[in-house]
Structure formats: C-alpha cells, structure tokens
Write a protein that holds these residues in place. Structure first.
Motif, short mmCIF file in Angstrom:
data_model
loop_
_atom_site.label_atom_id
_atom_site.label_comp_id
_atom_site.label_asym_id
_atom_site.label_seq_id
_atom_site.Cartn_x
_atom_site.Cartn_y
_atom_site.Cartn_z
N ASN A 148 -16.81 -12.48 -24.89
CA ASN A 148 -17.97 -11.59 -23.38
C ASN A 148 -17.13 -12.24 -22.22
N ILE A 149 -16.00 -13.75 -21.88
CA ILE A 149 -15.98 -14.37 -21.58
C ILE A 149 -14.00 -12.46 -21.26
N LEU A 150 -13.69 -12.05 -21.78
CA LEU A 150 -12.68 -11.21 -22.28
C LEU A 150 -13.43 -9.83 -21.60
N LYS A 151 -14.18 -9.85 -21.81
CA LYS A 151 -15.40 -8.43 -21.54
C LYS A 151 -15.39 -8.20 -20.38
N HIS A 152 -16.22 -9.59 -19.66
CA HIS A 152 -16.91 -9.60 -18.43
C HIS A 152 -15.71 -10.53 -17.06
N GLY A 153 -14.84 -11.48 -17.81
CA GLY A 153 -14.35 -12.75 -17.45
C GLY A 153 -13.20 -11.25 -16.09
N GLN A 154 -13.09 -12.30 -14.96
CA GLN A 154 -11.64 -11.82 -14.28
C GLN A 154 -10.51 -12.93 -14.79
N LEU A 155 -9.47 -12.27 -15.97
CA LEU A 155 -8.34 -13.67 -16.36
C LEU A 155 -7.38 -13.61 -15.79
N ASP B 227 -6.04 -14.73 -12.88
CA ASP B 227 -5.42 -15.29 -11.31
C ASP B 227 -5.21 -16.93 -12.03
N PRO B 228 -4.14 -17.44 -12.16
CA PRO B 228 -4.08 -19.15 -12.56
C PRO B 228 -4.93 -19.63 -12.15
N ASN B 229 -5.68 -19.48 -10.82
CA ASN B 229 -6.56 -20.40 -9.67
C ASN B 229 -7.93 -20.56 -10.16
N LYS B 230 -7.93 -19.81 -10.85
CA LYS B 230 -9.40 -19.59 -11.81
C LYS B 230 -9.25 -19.08 -13.22
N PRO B 231 -8.95 -19.91 -13.67
CA PRO B 231 -8.22 -19.93 -15.55
C PRO B 231 -10.41 -19.73 -16.03
N ALA B 232 -10.17 -18.97 -17.32
CA ALA B 232 -12.03 -19.03 -17.57
C ALA B 232 -11.70 -20.54 -19.02
N GLU B 233 -12.85 -21.50 -19.64
CA GLU B 233 -12.17 -22.34 -20.39
C GLU B 233 -13.26 -22.64 -21.51
N GLU C 50 -19.72 -25.21 -24.08
CA GLU C 50 -19.10 -24.44 -22.69
C GLU C 50 -18.10 -23.82 -22.59
N THR C 51 -19.00 -22.91 -22.02
CA THR C 51 -17.21 -22.50 -21.03
C THR C 51 -17.54 -21.59 -20.17
N SER C 52 -16.58 -21.17 -19.31
CA SER C 52 -16.58 -21.15 -17.60
C SER C 52 -15.83 -19.76 -17.53
N ASN C 53 -15.87 -19.02 -16.79
CA ASN C 53 -15.22 -18.06 -16.23
C ASN C 53 -16.07 -17.01 -15.06
N TYR C 54 -15.20 -17.10 -13.99
CA TYR C 54 -14.73 -16.05 -13.48
C TYR C 54 -15.21 -14.87 -12.82
N GLU C 55 -16.45 -14.45 -12.93
CA GLU C 55 -17.02 -12.71 -13.16
C GLU C 55 -16.20 -11.58 -12.07
N SER C 56 -15.86 -10.76 -12.62
CA SER C 56 -15.58 -9.23 -12.12
C SER C 56 -16.21 -9.19 -11.30
N SER C 57 -15.89 -8.34 -10.00
CA SER C 57 -17.14 -7.22 -8.91
C SER C 57 -17.99 -7.39 -9.74
N SER C 58 -17.24 -6.43 -10.38
CA SER C 58 -18.44 -4.69 -11.35
C SER C 58 -19.31 -5.53 -12.30
N SER C 59 -18.72 -7.02 -13.25
CA SER C 59 -20.17 -7.22 -14.24
C SER C 59 -20.83 -8.17 -13.34
N GLN C 60 -22.20 -7.99 -14.17
CA GLN C 60 -23.85 -8.62 -14.01
C GLN C 60 -23.46 -9.45 -15.02
N TYR D 244 -18.58 -17.93 -11.02
CA TYR D 244 -18.70 -18.36 -12.41
C TYR D 244 -19.51 -18.20 -13.44
N PHE D 245 -19.61 -18.00 -14.17
CA PHE D 245 -20.79 -17.41 -15.32
C PHE D 245 -20.60 -18.93 -16.18
N ASN D 246 -21.63 -19.95 -16.37
CA ASN D 246 -21.46 -20.83 -17.05
C ASN D 246 -22.47 -20.77 -18.48
#
Length: 360
Positions: A279-286, A288-294, A307-317, A351-353
């Motif tokens: 899900n992170i690899l599919k929907h996350g914006q990965l 940007d070094p300043n917004k890393p997924a975890e 726990e997971t956290s990733n910045y969602e790309s603008s096209s992802s819901q 951020y999708f958590n």
C-alpha cells in the motif's frame, strides 16, 4: 384508545374464549340442576371476583413467591395462600352485602340471606378457582421454560452454524491458495535457472531474480500457509521485497523500516506486513527525502505495535486502500479477536497512517 382495546382483545382472545365457555357451562349446568337461572347482574358480579382471584393468585402470589431467591419466602407459600383466601372472602362478603342491598334488592326485590349454602359456597368456590389458577400458572411456567430452552438451543445452533461457516470460508481460502500454487517447484526452478544464466552477464538482474525466488519460496511455504509465522521471517520478507522494488526504480524510494529485537521471536499472521508495504509503495509519494515513509515495529510490555506512515500522492485517496485494509482487519479479528485493534486515517498534512496494536 380504540387501538389499545383491540390489541388487548387480540392478545387475550383465547382467555376470553375459555372463560366464556366456562361460564356458559356452569350457568347451563346449574340451571339444569336447579331448574332456575339467576339474573345476569348476579352472575357478572360473582364471576368478576373469581376471575380476579384466578389471575391474582397465578400472576402475583405464585409468580413472586415461587420465583423468590429466598427459600424461607418460598416455604411460606401456604401461609400466603391462606392469607389471600381470607382477604378474598372478607372482601367478597363485604361487597356482596352492599351489592344485594343497593342493587339486587332495589332491582329484583331480593334480600341477602346468610345460610348454610352461602357459607359453603364462600369456602369451596375460592378453593375451586385457586386450583384452576395453580394449574394455569404451572402450564404457563412450563411453556416459558420450553420457550427459553428452545431459544437457547437455537442460539447454540446459530453458533455452531456460524463456526461451520467460518471453517468453510477458511477451507475455501486454503483451497484457493492451493489452486494458485500451479507447479510452484517448477516456477522456483525456472527462477533459479534464470539466476544462474544471468549471473555472469547481468549481476543486478540476477540478484533481482534471486530476491523474487526467495519471496515466492516464502509465500508458498508451509509456514506461511499455517497462519502463524515468526515476525522475524516477515521482516526479512519485507527487506527482500524492498530490495527487489529498489532494483526496478531509477531513484531510491524514501522508506525506512525500523524494529526492535524483542519483536523478532513473536509469532504473527503472515503477509500482513507485505500488504501494508505494498500500500505504501502503491499510494505513497516516496521521492522526497524530507517526507520519508516509515514502517515501525515494536514489542514492549506484552504489546506489539506496527505503525506505518507515508505521504499520499495527490492522485491517491483512502478508498484506494480499501480491499487490502479490510483484509487486514478481518484477518486480525479472526486471529486475535478483541485483543487486536487496527486503525488508519489520512491526517491534515496528507500523511496516511496505520496502527496495529495487539495484546500478546
């Protein structure tokens, strides 16, 4: 008001029917024996008292005394019945005196006479109705018990059916899993062959093939199919999967995986970490070094946290995560019941958590 009367009449229609037949039987029988009938007012007056005694004895005296938790109270049933009988006789006698003086004497010119027959009637008629009332109480009580037993049996049957349905679903899932394993040894052997053939000419591709082979071996293994694996193996699978993913990318994906050593020997449901990672690899914006997924895995004080956290790309819901997240929730519920919780949300910073907490 009319609807209440109709509902009452419908609810107790069989009571009215039985009482009507009983009254008709007694009146006709007495009329045939004595060759005379009393005025309707007198029949109505007397039967009102006996009907009241019937229901009072069954629904009040027997109901509360026999269902009382106090043994001493239950053993005092005879005393309360005698008290009930005495109160009834006094009440009925007083009302009869008034009734005959102000109703019967005026309308029918009949006087109230206290004779031997009247005294006998005051004694045996209440006992007669008390016997019927006691039989009615035990009949209703027996029906209630039978209904309660039937409801408990139905609940038990529903529980057994539900368990069987769950087992059938698991069997169907296992069958589907087995059907998906079309010649797994053949596929793995082919991957090993490709790895050997490309090792000299394209080492990077060979490593990717080897990683893919390792992932397939684990996914098709008996341990993964058992539904209970070491968390250490799941973490190794994710690390291998991320290496394979990185080999396909031009830029390094900004994704951090951290865990403490205490979590490694914990047994866990297989491939849930894989679903979260996908899900992170599919929907996350990965990128940007300043917004890393975890991905954080920690076990402490008998509580496992993932726990997971990733910045969602603008096209992802969030709906894009739907099937995978529902699958995780259902599998955790089946495996741990109320000991596990799974929550997820998209915060105000996009951020999708997700959070899995399990009491082990």
């Amino acid at each position: 008001m009319k609807s209440l009367i109709l509902n009452f009449a419908n609810q107790y229609k069989y009571h009215f029917l039985v009482w009507g037949l009983f009254f008709a039987y007694e009146i006709i029988l007495v009329g045939m024996l004595t060759e005379k009938l009393a005025a309707p007012e007198i029949y109505i007056f007397h039967y009102i008292f006996y009907v009241f005694l019937f229901y009072f004895h069954a629904n009040v005296v027997l109901e509360y005394i026999l269902n009382s938790p106090s043994k001493a109270f239950r053993f005092s049933l005879l005393f309360f019945v005698l008290l009930e009988l005495a109160v009834f006789i006094c009440l009925k006698y007083g009302c009869e005196v008034i009734f005959y003086k102000y109703v019967v004497h005026i309308l029918l010119e009949e006087d109230y006479k206290v004779d031997k027959q009247l005294i006998i009637g005051f004694t045996w008629r209440p006992l007669y109705f008390l016997c019927y009332s006691t039989g009615y109480y035990f009949l209703v009580h027996s029906q209630r018990q039978s209904q309660l037993v039937a409801e408990m049996q139905q609940q038990e049957l529903n529980r057994i059916i539900q368990e069987k349905e769950i087992k059938n679903e698991l069997i169907l899932t296992q069958n589907a899993f087995l059907k998906a394993q079309i010649n797994p040894d053949f596929l793995i052997n082919v991957l090993n062959y490709l790895h050997h053939e490309t090792l000299q000419t394209s080492p990077k591709a060979a490593e990717s093939i080897l990683s893919l082979s390792d992932i397939m071996k684990y996914a098709l293994s008996t341990e993964a199919a058992s539904g209970n694996v070491l968390l250490e193996n799941e973490i190794r699978l994710i690390e291998t999967f991320l290496l394979l993913h990185q080999a396909r990318q031009v830029h390094q994906a900004e994704l951090k995986l951290t865990y403490n050593q205490a979590c490694l020997p914990i047994r866990f449901v297989p491939l849930i970490l894989m679903t979260l990672t996908e899900n992170i690899l599919k929907h996350g914006q990965l990128n940007d070094p300043n917004k890393p997924a975890e991905i954080k895995i920690n076990y402490e004080n008998s509580v496992l946290r993932i726990e997971t956290s990733n910045y969602e790309s603008s096209s992802s819901q969030i709906p894009g995560h739907g099937i995978g997240l529902r699958n995780i929730k259902e599998r955790l519920s089946l495996a741990y019941g109320e000991s596990a919780s799974f929550n997820y949300h998209l915060d105000s910073k996009r951020y999708f958590n997700t959070s899995i907490v399990i009491q082990i």
